[in-house]
Design a protein around this motif. Structure first.
Motif, short mmCIF file in Angstrom:
data_model
loop_
_atom_site.label_atom_id
_atom_site.label_comp_id
_atom_site.label_asym_id
_atom_site.label_seq_id
_atom_site.Cartn_x
_atom_site.Cartn_y
_atom_site.Cartn_z
N SER A 243 28.54 43.33 22.44
CA SER A 243 29.13 44.67 22.63
C SER A 243 28.09 45.74 22.32
N LEU A 244 27.92 46.65 23.26
CA LEU A 244 26.90 47.70 23.14
C LEU A 244 27.55 49.08 23.21
N ASN A 245 27.08 50.00 22.35
CA ASN A 245 27.57 51.38 22.47
C ASN A 245 26.55 52.30 23.13
N SER A 246 25.37 51.76 23.45
CA SER A 246 24.42 52.45 24.32
C SER A 246 23.56 51.39 25.00
N PHE A 247 23.11 51.66 26.21
CA PHE A 247 22.35 50.65 26.95
C PHE A 247 21.58 51.30 28.09
N ASN A 248 20.59 50.57 28.55
CA ASN A 248 19.77 51.02 29.66
C ASN A 248 19.26 49.79 30.41
N ILE A 249 19.32 49.82 31.72
CA ILE A 249 18.81 48.72 32.55
C ILE A 249 17.70 49.27 33.44
N GLU A 250 16.49 48.77 33.21
CA GLU A 250 15.34 49.30 33.95
C GLU A 250 14.28 48.22 34.07
N ASN A 251 13.71 48.10 35.27
CA ASN A 251 12.64 47.12 35.54
C ASN A 251 13.04 45.71 35.14
N GLY A 252 14.30 45.37 35.42
CA GLY A 252 14.77 44.01 35.17
C GLY A 252 15.03 43.68 33.71
N VAL A 253 15.10 44.70 32.86
CA VAL A 253 15.32 44.50 31.43
C VAL A 253 16.51 45.34 30.97
N LEU A 254 17.42 44.71 30.24
CA LEU A 254 18.53 45.42 29.62
C LEU A 254 18.20 45.66 28.15
N ASN A 255 18.18 46.90 27.75
CA ASN A 255 18.01 47.26 26.35
C ASN A 255 19.27 47.98 25.88
N GLY A 256 19.70 47.67 24.66
CA GLY A 256 20.89 48.32 24.15
C GLY A 256 20.94 48.31 22.64
N ILE A 257 21.94 48.99 22.12
CA ILE A 257 22.22 49.02 20.68
C ILE A 257 23.65 48.52 20.49
N ASP A 258 23.81 47.52 19.61
CA ASP A 258 25.15 46.94 19.45
C ASP A 258 25.97 47.75 18.45
N LEU A 259 27.19 47.29 18.18
CA LEU A 259 28.11 48.03 17.33
C LEU A 259 27.68 48.06 15.87
N ASN A 260 26.73 47.20 15.51
CA ASN A 260 26.17 47.22 14.16
C ASN A 260 24.84 47.97 14.11
N ASN A 261 24.59 48.73 15.18
CA ASN A 261 23.38 49.56 15.29
C ASN A 261 22.10 48.72 15.33
N LYS A 262 22.20 47.50 15.86
CA LYS A 262 21.03 46.63 16.00
C LYS A 262 20.62 46.53 17.47
N PRO A 263 19.31 46.40 17.73
CA PRO A 263 18.85 46.34 19.12
C PRO A 263 19.23 45.02 19.80
N VAL A 264 19.48 45.12 21.09
CA VAL A 264 19.77 43.96 21.94
C VAL A 264 18.90 44.07 23.18
N LYS A 265 18.35 42.95 23.62
CA LYS A 265 17.50 42.96 24.80
C LYS A 265 17.74 41.69 25.62
N ILE A 266 17.84 41.85 26.94
CA ILE A 266 17.99 40.71 27.85
C ILE A 266 16.96 40.85 28.96
N TYR A 267 16.23 39.79 29.23
CA TYR A 267 15.20 39.85 30.27
C TYR A 267 14.93 38.44 30.79
N LYS A 268 14.39 38.39 31.99
CA LYS A 268 14.05 37.11 32.62
C LYS A 268 12.81 36.53 31.95
N THR A 269 12.78 35.22 31.84
CA THR A 269 11.62 34.55 31.23
C THR A 269 10.95 33.63 32.24
N ASP A 270 9.63 33.59 32.20
CA ASP A 270 8.89 32.66 33.07
C ASP A 270 8.02 31.71 32.24
N LYS A 271 8.31 31.61 30.94
CA LYS A 271 7.56 30.68 30.11
C LYS A 271 7.84 29.24 30.56
#
Length: 318
Positions: A243-271
């Motif tokens: 659950s996020l109370n702020s978020f941004n999706i740009e260049n294939g990456v989702l960045n956000g701040i969750d309800l506990n004010n902690k950062p969240v990030k989702i992105y594709k991996t090619d490792k």
């Protein structure tokens, strides 16, 4: 006289009366646009939930009362939209009331209300079950009256939200479907709670807002390390909801701040090691009978939806 003796059946679900109240009693948290008649009616639901601590069957009665309120909700909303509750006079001049289902359809024909139909229909189906039971029975805690009550609070508040807010929700949800499609059926990293989790899909998203809060909830499919235990042995984990109370999706990456004010990030991996694990997981899934997969999906998605309603109830209304 045992009217004020705790019903011992609750011992399976709560350690004390305070624990019971925290888990099972739902207060009517409504904003100022919700009609007073609805607010007052819901007070009875709260009392029934609270007093079921002394008489288990009252928990079911709370759900019966809550689902009846949905009829009141839709009629008030129809009136606010200038939708008549009556049919035109027939040839004899007799005026009949519209069927409730027809009033509901007219309300949800309005574009900015359409997204609420699914949630409202869940509540309506619950009402139909309670109004037309096949036998006399008590579900108690298993009937999820508290969760249904939260759903009804959420739907009611949203139905009576300002038009501009509802139009924003509709527009943003439409945009998110396209933006989040890049996180479908692949291998991604979720950075969350100071750890990294491999995920394969954002299965479902839901965005809501009200005057002071914005909320994006993501239902995520992780890669399980114990695949056969999860699907075949049915050791189902809790749904992964972010659950996020702020978020941004740009260049294939989702960045956000969750309800506990902690950062969240989702992105594709090619490792290479992550790609390898993805293929391995796909092979594990393919080796499992589809009936186990479908059972998991059905059982996991239901608590995911209830969990989202709980998050909305706890974070969107004062």
């Amino acid at each position: 006289m045992d009217w004020y003796e705790p019903d011992t059946r609750w011992n399976l679900y709560a350690k004390s009366r305070e624990d019971f109240v925290n888990k099972f009693v739902v207060e009517g948290k409504f904003h100022n646009n919700v009609p007073e008649d609805i607010v007052k009616s819901f007070e009875t639901v709260t009392y029934l939930l609270a007093h079921s601590y002394y008489h288990w069957p009252m928990f079911d009665e709370a759900m019966s009362k809550a689902t009846l309120i949905m009829e009141l909700v839709i009629k008030f909303k129809a009136k606010a939209l200038n939708i008549s509750l009556e049919l035109p006079p027939n040839k004899k001049g007799v005026i009949y009331k519209k069927r409730l289902v027809d009033v509901i359809d007219e309300v949800f024909e309005i574009k900015y209300l359409k997204f609420l139909y699914v949630e409202f229909d869940r509540a309506r189906n619950l009402r139909n079950i309670k109004m037309h039971p096949e036998k006399h029975s008590f579900m108690g805690a298993l009937g999820m009256a508290h969760a249904n009550a939260q759903l009804i609070v959420n739907v009611t508040n949203l139905l009576f939200s300002e038009k501009q807010i509802l139009e924003n929700i509709t527009s943003i949800n439409d945009n998110l479907k396209e933006q989040l499609s890049i996180f479908k059926n692949g291998i991604f990293v979720l950075e969350y709670n100071d750890t990294k989790i491999l995920i394969v899909n954002i299965q479902y998203s839901k965005y809501l807002e009200e005057i002071s809060n914005k909320l994006l909830m993501l239902y995520i499919d992780p890669i399980f390390s114990n695949t056969k235990e999860v699907f075949i042995d049915k050791k189902y984990p809790e749904p992964l909801i972010i659950s996020l109370n702020s978020f941004n999706i740009e260049n294939g990456v989702l960045n956000g701040i969750d309800l506990n004010n902690k950062p969240v990030k989702i992105y594709k991996t090619d490792k290479p090691e992550n790609i390898k694990r993805w293929y391995q997981y796909a092979n594990e899934i393919q080796s499992i009978d589809q009936k186990y997969i479908q059972t998991f999906i059905q059982i996991n998605s239901s608590p995911a939806l209830w969990q989202m309603e709980k998050i909305i109830y706890e974070n969107c209304w004062n």
